[in-house]
Design an enzyme around this catalytic site. Structure first.
Site: not given
Length: 376
Positions: A15, A75, A94, A96, A118, A269
């Site tokens: 991505r 990510k 993102y 996490h 997120e 994740d």
């Protein structure tokens, strides 16, 4: 504002943080976009397409990180990227963080403003997580079906069965966006589907959506144990925004499953829902076998369908990126409640309570940090 998009370096992460259409929107909003050469190739977007959209193509990741006021990624940064962190850099991706103590430490020490896709919240929903949850949920059912094949190490079951042969059983733990989408595909594949959730109102909604195509169960250790024991595929999809995922399936439950059964942990994740999974797997080596059960714990499932995932992600992230760029990050945090909920770290302070509690940091409300920064 200069917005930089480096190439993703996580294993098989194809991505990219922006599509050419997203670049057009940002440039039309008066922003400068710089993109690392080749960043979009995994999603089938060429450098020429980005140039035509108004982006500048830069050869090296280090130059992207050095020039950009805000870095947009897909990510979380990996250790090799921590050296690029600096005071005042805005990181929009993102994160996490509850499952990433070393990353959190690096963000805090370097006083990066880290805004997590997120945890951006609107009316108790997570709009920037939703499209990837939709992809991951739908992929999870496909993955379970694939690894049930004997050639992949599974028990050799076709989820749909055939006339005279019973269907495969899929249990989905968690009835949120991931769970609903996993159920949608598992039903489409013809499986016998059970959804387990803690919220009775949500179970009623799922029954209204799927009717008698699913069995719903209240989430408790007894029901989980019984369902796991009988299942060919178990999908874990329970996430608590910002926190480590709860371990809902014990090692004893996994031991009760038949050899060749498959576990797909979509919550990896955030640390995962299964006691038997301590570390993520990868697209290169997606399966770990424990107690005869195949464990799939790849943390970037949507990376395997990058074109769909990238377009879906850009659709929801770019409007927020425009607000941050036009207003400046402090003003955007003050004025736009969803952006405020996305701030996990700023000025060396952890401003997401769930992350702070899980990793042992002092929690400082983001309003206090921003107010201090503005007055100084």
């Amino acid at each position: 504002m200069i917005i930089g998009v480096p190439k993703e370096i996580k294993n098989n992460e194809n991505r990219v943080a922006l599509t050419p259409a997203g670049v057009v929107n940002l440039v039309n909003a008066g922003q400068t976009v710089i993109i690392e050469s080749g960043a979009g190739l995994g999603s089938s977007f060429s450098d020429d397409e980005y140039r035509a959209a108004g982006a500048e193509i830069i050869e090296s990741a280090s130059e992207i990180w050095a020039k950009a006021d805000m870095i947009m990624k897909v990510k979380e940064p990996l250790e090799a990227e921590y050296k690029y962190f600096r005071k005042g850099l805005i990181l929009f991706t993102y994160l996490h963080l509850a499952a990433e103590p070393e990353l959190t430490k690096a963000l805090v020490e370097n006083e990066v403003t880290a805004i997590a896709y997120e945890t951006i919240t609107v009316n108790n929903t997570l709009p920037l997580l939703t499209p990837m949850s939709e992809v991951a949920g739908r992929m999870a059912a496909q993955i379970g079906a694939q690894f049930l094949e004997k050639s992949k190490g599974g028990k050799g079951i076709l989820l749909s069965g055939i006339p005279g042969v019973k269907r495969g059983k899929v249990t989905i733990i968690g009835g949120g966006v991931v769970g609903e989408n996993a159920a949608r595909v598992a039903i489409g594949l013809g499986a016998d589907v059970t959804i387990i959730d803690l919220n009775p109102a949500r179970l009623r909604q799922l029954e209204e959506i799927f009717g008698n195509q699913v069995q719903t169960l209240m989430s408790n250790s007894y029901n989980i144990a019984e369902a796991v024991k009988e299942s060919d595929v178990v999908i874990g999809s329970v996430l608590i925004p910002g926190r480590r995922a709860p371990k809902l399936v014990t090692e004893e439950m996994v031991k009760s499953m038949q050899p060749g059964s498959v576990i797909v942990d979509v919550a990896i994740d955030q640390g995962g829902n299964f006691e038997t999974i301590n570390e993520p797997t990868s697209h290169d080596n997606p399966i770990e076998v424990k107690h005869g059960v195949l464990h799939y714990a790849v943390p970037n499932i949507p990376g395997s369908v990058p074109r769909t995932a990238t377009v879906g992600l850009t659709n929801v992230t770019v409007p927020y990126a425009i607000q941050i760029a036009q207003k400046g990050v402090e003003k955007a945090i003050e004025d736009i409640a969803p952006i405020k909920t996305g701030v996990n770290v700023i000025a060396g302070k952890v401003t997401n309570k769930a992350v702070a509690d899980d990793l042992g940091y002092e929690y400082v409300p983001v309003d206090e940090v921003v107010k201090y920064a503005v007055t100084v």
